[in-house]
Every structure is written in C-alpha cells, then in structure tokens.
Enzyme design. Structure first.
Site, short mmCIF file in Angstrom:
data_model
loop_
_atom_site.label_atom_id
_atom_site.label_comp_id
_atom_site.label_asym_id
_atom_site.label_seq_id
_atom_site.Cartn_x
_atom_site.Cartn_y
_atom_site.Cartn_z
N MET A 324 5.78 -23.85 3.30
CA MET A 324 5.39 -23.16 1.67
C MET A 324 5.45 -21.49 2.58
O MET A 324 6.24 -20.54 2.00
CB MET A 324 4.71 -23.31 1.08
CG MET A 324 4.63 -25.36 0.46
SD MET A 324 6.46 -24.91 -0.61
CE MET A 324 7.36 -24.35 -1.34
N ASP A 343 -2.79 -15.92 7.78
CA ASP A 343 -3.73 -17.54 7.42
C ASP A 343 -4.58 -17.32 8.51
O ASP A 343 -4.77 -16.40 8.61
CB ASP A 343 -2.89 -18.40 8.70
CG ASP A 343 -2.98 -19.75 8.15
OD1 ASP A 343 -3.35 -20.61 8.35
OD2 ASP A 343 -1.73 -20.12 6.81
N VAL A 401 -3.92 -24.01 1.34
CA VAL A 401 -4.25 -25.98 0.16
C VAL A 401 -4.21 -25.66 -0.38
O VAL A 401 -5.55 -24.87 -1.10
CB VAL A 401 -5.42 -26.21 1.54
CG1 VAL A 401 -4.48 -26.69 3.30
CG2 VAL A 401 -6.34 -25.06 1.49
N LYS A 407 -9.10 -22.13 -2.39
CA LYS A 407 -8.22 -21.36 -3.30
C LYS A 407 -9.10 -20.70 -4.61
O LYS A 407 -8.95 -18.68 -3.99
CB LYS A 407 -7.18 -21.85 -4.61
CG LYS A 407 -5.85 -22.27 -3.56
CD LYS A 407 -4.79 -23.33 -4.86
CE LYS A 407 -4.02 -24.08 -4.17
NZ LYS A 407 -2.88 -23.29 -3.27
N SER A 429 1.04 -26.28 -6.96
CA SER A 429 1.96 -27.22 -7.48
C SER A 429 0.83 -27.92 -8.53
O SER A 429 1.61 -28.38 -9.31
CB SER A 429 3.22 -28.26 -6.42
OG SER A 429 2.19 -28.74 -5.58
N HIS A 450 5.99 -20.50 -8.67
CA HIS A 450 5.85 -22.20 -7.65
C HIS A 450 7.41 -22.09 -7.08
O HIS A 450 8.08 -22.24 -8.23
CB HIS A 450 5.90 -23.20 -8.93
CG HIS A 450 5.86 -24.83 -8.81
ND1 HIS A 450 6.09 -25.17 -8.96
CD2 HIS A 450 4.78 -24.97 -7.30
CE1 HIS A 450 5.96 -26.76 -8.16
NE2 HIS A 450 5.57 -26.48 -6.98
N ASN A 453 10.38 -26.92 -1.88
CA ASN A 453 10.78 -27.12 -0.57
C ASN A 453 12.11 -27.69 -0.70
O ASN A 453 12.59 -28.74 -1.18
CB ASN A 453 9.47 -28.21 -0.40
CG ASN A 453 9.50 -27.89 1.82
OD1 ASN A 453 9.45 -26.96 2.35
ND2 ASN A 453 8.74 -28.65 1.03
N GLU A 462 9.52 -21.55 -10.95
CA GLU A 462 8.34 -21.44 -11.84
C GLU A 462 7.60 -20.60 -12.18
O GLU A 462 7.07 -20.88 -11.09
CB GLU A 462 7.66 -23.24 -12.20
CG GLU A 462 8.62 -24.08 -12.15
CD GLU A 462 8.40 -25.71 -12.49
OE1 GLU A 462 8.46 -26.18 -13.44
OE2 GLU A 462 7.94 -26.03 -11.95
N ASN A 500 7.35 -31.12 -11.59
CA ASN A 500 6.38 -32.15 -11.27
C ASN A 500 6.16 -32.63 -12.77
O ASN A 500 5.80 -34.38 -12.13
CB ASN A 500 5.70 -31.65 -10.34
CG ASN A 500 5.80 -31.29 -9.12
OD1 ASN A 500 7.10 -31.22 -8.65
ND2 ASN A 500 4.99 -30.00 -8.40
N1 LIG Z 1 4.71 -28.54 0.69
C1 LIG Z 1 5.25 -28.62 -0.75
O1 LIG Z 1 6.78 -29.61 -1.26
C2 LIG Z 1 5.37 -27.92 -1.75
C3 LIG Z 1 5.90 -27.33 -2.51
C4 LIG Z 1 5.33 -25.88 -3.68
C5 LIG Z 1 4.19 -26.08 -4.21
N2 LIG Z 1 3.18 -26.15 -2.62
C6 LIG Z 1 2.48 -25.78 -2.74
O2 LIG Z 1 2.15 -24.72 -1.99
C7 LIG Z 1 0.24 -24.44 -1.22
C8 LIG Z 1 1.05 -24.62 0.19
O3 LIG Z 1 1.43 -25.66 0.81
P1 LIG Z 1 2.08 -26.69 2.48
O4 LIG Z 1 3.10 -27.81 2.06
O5 LIG Z 1 2.34 -24.88 2.41
O6 LIG Z 1 0.90 -26.10 2.74
P2 LIG Z 1 0.73 -26.38 4.93
O7 LIG Z 1 -0.69 -27.63 4.41
O8 LIG Z 1 1.82 -26.39 5.29
O9 LIG Z 1 0.12 -25.05 4.85
C9 LIG Z 1 -0.95 -24.83 4.04
C10 LIG Z 1 -1.79 -23.17 4.75
O10 LIG Z 1 -2.57 -22.64 4.15
C11 LIG Z 1 -3.58 -21.99 5.80
N3 LIG Z 1 -4.84 -21.58 5.03
C12 LIG Z 1 -6.03 -22.58 4.98
N4 LIG Z 1 -6.41 -21.65 4.29
C13 LIG Z 1 -6.44 -20.74 4.06
C14 LIG Z 1 -7.43 -19.59 3.43
N5 LIG Z 1 -8.82 -19.49 3.51
N6 LIG Z 1 -6.60 -18.42 3.94
C15 LIG Z 1 -5.44 -18.02 4.67
N7 LIG Z 1 -5.03 -19.66 5.36
C16 LIG Z 1 -5.04 -20.38 5.00
C17 LIG Z 1 -3.02 -23.02 6.63
O11 LIG Z 1 -4.10 -22.86 7.71
C18 LIG Z 1 -1.90 -23.18 6.14
O12 LIG Z 1 -1.63 -22.87 7.72
C19 LIG Z 1 0.25 -25.54 -2.07
O13 LIG Z 1 -0.27 -25.38 -3.21
C20 LIG Z 1 1.20 -26.25 -1.94
O14 LIG Z 1 0.74 -27.30 -3.70
C21 LIG Z 1 3.52 -26.94 -1.99
#
Ligand SMILES: NC(=O)c1ccc[n+]([C@@H]2O[C@H](COP(=O)([O-])OP(=O)(O)OC[C@H]3O[C@@H](n4cnc5c(N)ncnc54)[C@H](O)[C@@H]3O)[C@@H](O)[C@H]2O)c1
Length: 715
Positions: A324, A343, A401, A407, A429, A450, A453, A462, A500
């Site tokens: 994301m 990151d 994450v 967070k 999400s 929000h 993907n 959102e 969701n």
């Molecule tokens: N994947 C989806 O379909 C989707 C859709 C909407 C929202 N989200 C939300 O988006 C967020 C990320 O999801 P994602 O699928 O991209 O996850 P992901 O696992 O692909 O990526 C998360 C990234 O965050 C990094 N990270 C972890 N701790 C960190 C920190 N302290 N500082 C900076 N970076 C850090 C990790 O190294 C990783 O690269 C989540 O909250 C998820 O609920 C995901």
C-alpha cells in the site's frame, strides 16, 4: 437582437446573417435542459420569421460548445412511463429538427466539447466547423441510454452506418481531426479563427442557393442495408454490443435501432428513436448509471466545498513501503506531490521504489508519460529510514503493519518529528481511528485515509473522521486525495468503515453457503453472472486469504450482535494449508501465468477435499436465485445500517463507496439503489426467508420502517 434569453441570444451579423449563441447565464457550461429547449424553440421561430434571413451561425460563448442534456433532469424523466419519456424526447428532438429546417443555410461553429445533445444540435446544422482543440461524441451508452434527439438518425446518415454505429456504441468523444476524417465535420480551424472560418462558410453557402438544400436532402436520405459490408458490420456490432448484455443493454438496443431505422424515412426514424430511447431509459442500467452520475456530481460538490478550507499539501511522507505505501507514494508523486517514503527495512524500501518505478515504466511504455517526466516523478519519491526532513511535511500517510501497538508507538515518533500543523493519516483497514488516536498529542490532526489495493487503480479513498478529528484535517485530506486523482468519501469511524464493514457480512454469507455444502465455483458463477467482476471466492483470493480472514475477524468482533463467522471456515482450512490466494498462487483456485505472462486462474482439484472438513452435511445444491439472495441481502442490509447510523452521510455516498471500493456492479447503482429497484418490502420478505441463518439477514428497525412506509432510499 431578435432573441435574448437566459441561454440563447440571436443577433444579426449583417447581410441577413444571424448568430444563434448559446451562453447560459450564471453557469460555466451550456447544457440542454428545459429552459434551453424552450429558448431554442423560440429562437428558431424568431429566425424562421425573420424576413430576408440569409443564414445562421450556431455558436457558444463558453469554453465548451454544449456539454449535453441536463442529466439531473433525466432522473425525474426516467421515472415516467415509457410513453411519457418518448413524448419528452420527441418534443425536444422536434425543436432540433426545426433548427435543421430553417429556410436558410446553417453552420455550427464547435469551439469546444460537444457531447450528446450538444453534438445533436451541431448535427442539425447544414455544415460544421470545429476548433482543433474540440472533441465531439455521444457518451450516452455510459449512462445506459443512447442519443435520443436525432443523433442515431442524423449521424449514420451523415457518415455511414458503420462509422456512425461504432461512434455511438463506443460512448467516447473523438478529437476534431478524427471527426473531419469521418466526415462528421466540414472543416477544422484554430480556435482563434473558428468564428471567421464558420462565417466564411456560411457566406459561401448563402451565395449558393442550390447547394445547401441539396445537401440537406442528402442528409435525410435513408440508408441502404443491402450492401454486404454493412450487413457484416451490423452483425459484428451486435456481437460487440451483446458482450455487455444482459446488464447493460443500451449499446445493443442502439444497434437494433440503427438497423431498424436505416432504411425508413427520416421522420419515421426519428419517431422510432424516441420510442427506443424510452424503452432503454426504463431499464435498471439507465436508472442506475444516471443515478451514479448524479452521485458522482454530488461527491465532487462535497469535495469542492472542502477545498475552500483545505490546506495545500506540498510535501507528504508515507510510512511503510509495502504493497500500500509504495502505491500511495507513487500516486502522490505522479500527481505532483513529492514524498518521503519511510520504512524500517532497507529491503522494503528497495522493493517499494522498484514497484513505483515499474509503474512509471509502464506509463512510459504506453506512451502516457514522457521519460523525463517519469524520471522526475521517481526522483520526487525519497526513500528514507529516518524521520529527518519530516519537519516540513504537510501530511504523513501511515501504511505500516496492521498492529495497534506498533502503529501508536510510531505515531508518537511522527508527532515529535513533524510540525504542529502536520496531518497524520492512517491507512488502517480494520482498526478504529478513535482507538489509534488514544495517547496522541494532536488528535485533532489525526484521521483515516483508507486506500484500496491496488492504489493506482482503485478510485475510492475513505476519509475517516475520528471523534476528535478537526474539520481542517478532513478538508486537507479530502483535498490531498482529490489532488491524487482519487474520489474521497468522508465516512464516520466504525469497524471496517463502509467498505470492509459491508464486505464482512457478504463474506460471512459466502462462508456459510460453503459450510452448507454449496460449491464455491457455483457461487462465483452466480455472482459473476450477476455482474460482479469476480465472485466471492475469487475476490478472497485476490484480497489474500490472510487479509480476508483478518477483516472478517476484526469487523465481526465489532458487530458481534449480528456478524458471526463460524469456525473453522473455508478460509481457515485453506489458510492452514498454506494458501494465501493469488499472492502465493494458491487459494480457492490455482494461479499461474499464461504464455503471454498474464495471470491465469485454474481449478484446483485438491480444494474440494479441504473444504469437505467444514461441510458437516456434505455437498448440497441450491438454486442460483437463492445463492444470489443469500449473498446480496446481508450486503444490502449492512449498507443500509451504514447510512442509518451516519457512518455514510447519504445513500449516494454509501453506494459510491461500494461501487468504487468493492466493485459492486455499476448497473446496480449501489446496494441501496438496488434495494430500491427490488423494492424494500420485497427485500424484507426475502430476508425473512433466510433469517434462520443468522442476524445478518435481519433488517434494522429503520429499514423495516422505511419498507413499511413504501419509501426507498432515494425517495
Ligand atoms: N493490502 C491491502 O489490501 C490493504 C488495503 C487497505 C489498507 N491496508 C492497510 O495498509 C497498511 C499496510 O498494509 P500493506 O498491505 O501495505 O502491508 P505490507 O506488509 O505490504 O507493508 C508494510 C510495510 O511497513 C513496514 N513497516 C513496519 N513497521 C514499520 C515502521 N515502524 N516504520 C515504517 N515502516 C514500517 C514494513 O517493513 C513493510 O514494508 C495496513 O495498515 C493495512 O491494514 C492494506
């Protein structure tokens, strides 16, 4: 001046030549609403009565020529009977025909966009000159209808059935040069010389009294259908139009009309068009697509309202370079807002940057972005592992994450590293904004943003207002999302927000069907035939079994009184087998790449045995109609609750969230418009039939009351 109205003025240019100018007072564009038609009728009548009329120019004083019919009027008109709709369009078409019957030559000077009715006005003139920057076309099929003011009759008679038909069913406007090539216009001019060119053409026509009447007669000739090429073409067009059936019948209806009207006299063809238009306007697709248009306009208006107080976002930061975060950073940079991409892992940063560069390469390959611009966009994403340089960012989008402890600890660092005015937006999400805001020093600057993907593709954002979020923060994030080319919808804070939250009972209904022994492939087939881009099993694979599981768990825990997922579920057993869905090639289906490298979905014979463990009664068959109801009723009822408890501010915002975020078929117009279409009483009755399955099938009291009152969500 022989006519001076709110929309049209008619002035003499000298020598018996007149200019009929569209210039709607107090509006940015010209549109064809009741007022415009009534004035057009009067203006044409005034011209027709003018002694010594030698010719008329049709022009516009706006940047556009005429943007088309007033779609807002269509909402009310489409609720009338077929006969009344036919009468409505025929009356307007008659006014346009009166323009085409003036006793002197006419030239349309198309200075800008001429769409739908605007194109039809231009087609009524004997000659057309177009500015080289202008575009013309018929977008009607995208609204579930087709041209109704003579367009299906005049265009094919002007440029041939083949090209006319293609143009009408494409729904896409064409640039000036293409219009000239096809013979839809007579000349192209630079904008500054358009008027002079059109006037010269008019003078020339006026000086050749034998020429324009001949041309007029030719333009009204019936078309032959005997030619083999035309017949072949009609067959081809029908096949093309049939692809959108049964949910989007407009293109198909238009082809049938073109075929039926081609060989008959002009006036009869016009009458046939009005009748056909009325029939198509009464379809579910037309009502919904016009409704979607109105909802989209309303959303734009809301966003514009926020824009007045939105702080500009000149520099942003994105936390998390995963799926994301990388998408958000790319989208922001592409739309001109540079970003710091942070990151904790160097490898994640590298893969996030590589992902953004890949997306940019694709745009360059497709010729949609020059290489130097792509390089500049890539340079405007700055990967970093530290909070240095965060002091001047206007917005931080958090996409790390999904773990509340991680967070909130990161938010504390963000607050320390940023300015007091910086807005912090979480892409969570499933967590609630209120919970994430706990312990923040500046909760008024904290908000949900929000995305869906894949970020570059999905239009919806959102914007989640937490209990302490300030209006200024909402405005800034709405502005930022709009600047990113997205459609923001402001929603309230609750588990799952709108998309969701509504997805969860839909998935629970699916898991329950599988539990009852129904083949998931049949469920997918039924839902896809209903118009979903993918059935629920396929959708779970695409979302990822891990994420789907998480969403169902978290959201149902937020609404335990009705959302209960039985365990182990189909998702549980597939996940336990190491299946994550499309991302690891195995889920309900198997995924591989075809010879051309495109993803391919295959059946997996191993899945039936895995699912057998969650089907205590074994396999069972259910009629398609029951599957459809068991899937759609919980979705409708939860969407209604989102609106009823204020999480979505209006039925329109609820429905647009589901169309843009969930992929709900556009022809349904959303869950609530679909409920209106079926009738709320019917929904309540059908829900009662399935209530034994659980509370997701129980309508809220407000829903039942609305049904009892005979009202729908849209009136
Ligand atoms: N994947 C989806 O379909 C989707 C859709 C909407 C929202 N989200 C939300 O988006 C967020 C990320 O999801 P994602 O699928 O991209 O996850 P992901 O696992 O692909 O990526 C998360 C990234 O965050 C990094 N990270 C972890 N701790 C960190 C920190 N302290 N500082 C900076 N970076 C850090 C990790 O190294 C990783 O690269 C989540 O909250 C998820 O609920 C995901």
């Amino acid at each position: 001046m022989i006519f001076d109205g709110e929309t049209i003025r008619v002035e003499e240019l000298g020598g018996g030549l007149f200019e009929l100018r569209f210039d709607r007072k107090g509006e940015a564009v010209n549109k064809l609403d009741r007022l415009a038609f009534s004035e057009l009728a009067q203006a044409v009548e005034a011209l027709a009565k003018t002694p010594g009329l030698a010719g008329a120019l049709v022009t516009s004083a706006k940047d556009t020529f005429i943007a088309g019919a007033d779609i807002f009027e269509f909402v009310e008109v489409f609720e009338r009977s077929e006969a009344e709709i036919a009468e409505f369009v025929a009356a307007n078409a008659k006014i346009i025909t009166a323009l085409s019957n003036l006793p002197a030559p006419t030239v349309a000077a198309i200075n800008g966009l001429a769409l739908g009715g605007g194109f039809e006005v231009a087609l009524a003139a004997d000659y057309r000159v177009i500015a080289d920057t202008a575009k013309i076309g018929f977008p009607e099929v995208t609204l579930g209808i087709f041209p109704g003011y003579g367009g299906t009759v005049r265009l094919p008679r002007l440029i041939g059935l083949v090209e006319g038909g293609k143009w009408i069913i494409s729904g896409t406007p064409r640039p000036a040069a293409a219009a000239l090539d096809l013979g839809a216009v007579d000349a192209v001019a630079a904008p500054e010389s358009l008027f002079a060119t059109a006037l010269a053409l008019l003078k020339q026509a006026a000086a050749n009294p034998g020429e324009w009447p001949k041309r007029r007669r030719e333009a009204e000739q019936s078309l032959g259908l005997e030619e083999e090429t035309v017949r072949d073409f009609i067959t081809g067009l029908k096949v093309e139009a049939a692809r959108a059936l049964p949910h989007y019948p407009a293109a198909h209806d238009a082809v049938a009309l073109l075929e039926a009207a081609a060989g008959i006299p002009f006036d009869e063809a016009l009458a046939l068009e009005a009748k056909g238009f009325a029939r198509t306007a009464r379809t579910q697709a037309a009502a919904s697509l016009v409704g979607n248009f109105v909802n989209e306009q309303a959303l734009k208006k809301i966003s514009k309202g926020y824009a007045k107080t939105a702080a500009p976002v000149r520099k942003a930061a994105v936390l998390g370079a995963g799926v994301m975060g990388a998408g958000v950073a790319y989208q922001s940079a592409l739309r001109g807002v540079p970003v710091l991409l942070k990151d904790v892992s160097q490898a994640a940063l590298e893969s996030g940057m590589a992902h953004a560069e890949q997306l940019l390469d694709k745009l360059v390959e497709q010729g949609r972005l020059p290489q130097d611009r792509a390089d500049a966009v890539a340079r405007s994403i700055k990967p970093t592992e530290s909070f240095d340089n965060f002091s001047d960012v206007d917005v931080v989008v958090e996409a790390i994450v999904e773990d509340i402890a991680i967070k909130t600890s990161v938010f504390r660092q963000v607050e320390a590293a940023t300015d007091a005015k910086t807005i912090l937006a979480s892409n969570t999400s499933s967590l609630q904004i209120a919970d994430l805001a706990e312990g923040l020093g500046r909760p008024q600057n904290f908000i949900g943003m929000h995305f869906f993907n894949p970020v570059p593709k999905m239009a919806l954002v959102e914007v989640v207002r937490g209990p302490k979020t300030s209006e200024a923060a909402v405005a800034t994030i709405v502005g930022y999302a709009t600047a990113m080319g997205k459609t923001p919808v402001v929603v309230g804070d609750c588990p799952g927000f709108v998309v969701n939250r509504v997805l969860t009972p839909y998935l629970i209904a699916f898991l329950q069907l599988v539990r009852d022994g129904v083949d998931f492939r049949q469920i997918d087939r039924v839902m896809e035939a209903f118009g979903w881009p993918m059935g629920p099993a396929y959708l779970i694979d695409v979302i990822g079994l891990d994420i789907s599981h998480h969403v169902v768990e978290i959201v149902s825990a937020g609404f335990p009184e009705r959302m209960v997922a039985a365990h182990p579920s189909a998702i549980d057993v597939l996940k336990a087998d190491g299946r994550l869905g499309q991302k690891n090639g195995r889920g309900f289906y198997l995924y591989a790449k075809d010879a051309r490298g495109r993803p391919r979905k295959d059946a997996d014979p191993a899945v039936a045995a895995l699912l057998a463990s969650v089907q205590p009664q074994g396999e069972s068959a259910l009629p398609d109609a029951d599957i459809l109801d068991r899937m759609m009723i919980p979705l409708i009822l939860e969407a209604a609750r989102c609106f009823e408890d204020g999480v979505a501010a209006s039925p329109g915002e609820t429905d647009m969230c589901l169309i843009l975020g969930l992929g709900l078929p556009r022809y349904l117009g959303g869950a609530l418009r679909y409920a209106d279409w079926r009738g709320l009483k019917k929904i309540v009755e059908t829900a009662a039939k399935w209530q034994k399955l659980g509370e997701i099938y129980r309508p809220s009291e407000k829903f039942s009351a609305r049904a009892a009152s005979g009202k729908g969500f849209y009136g």
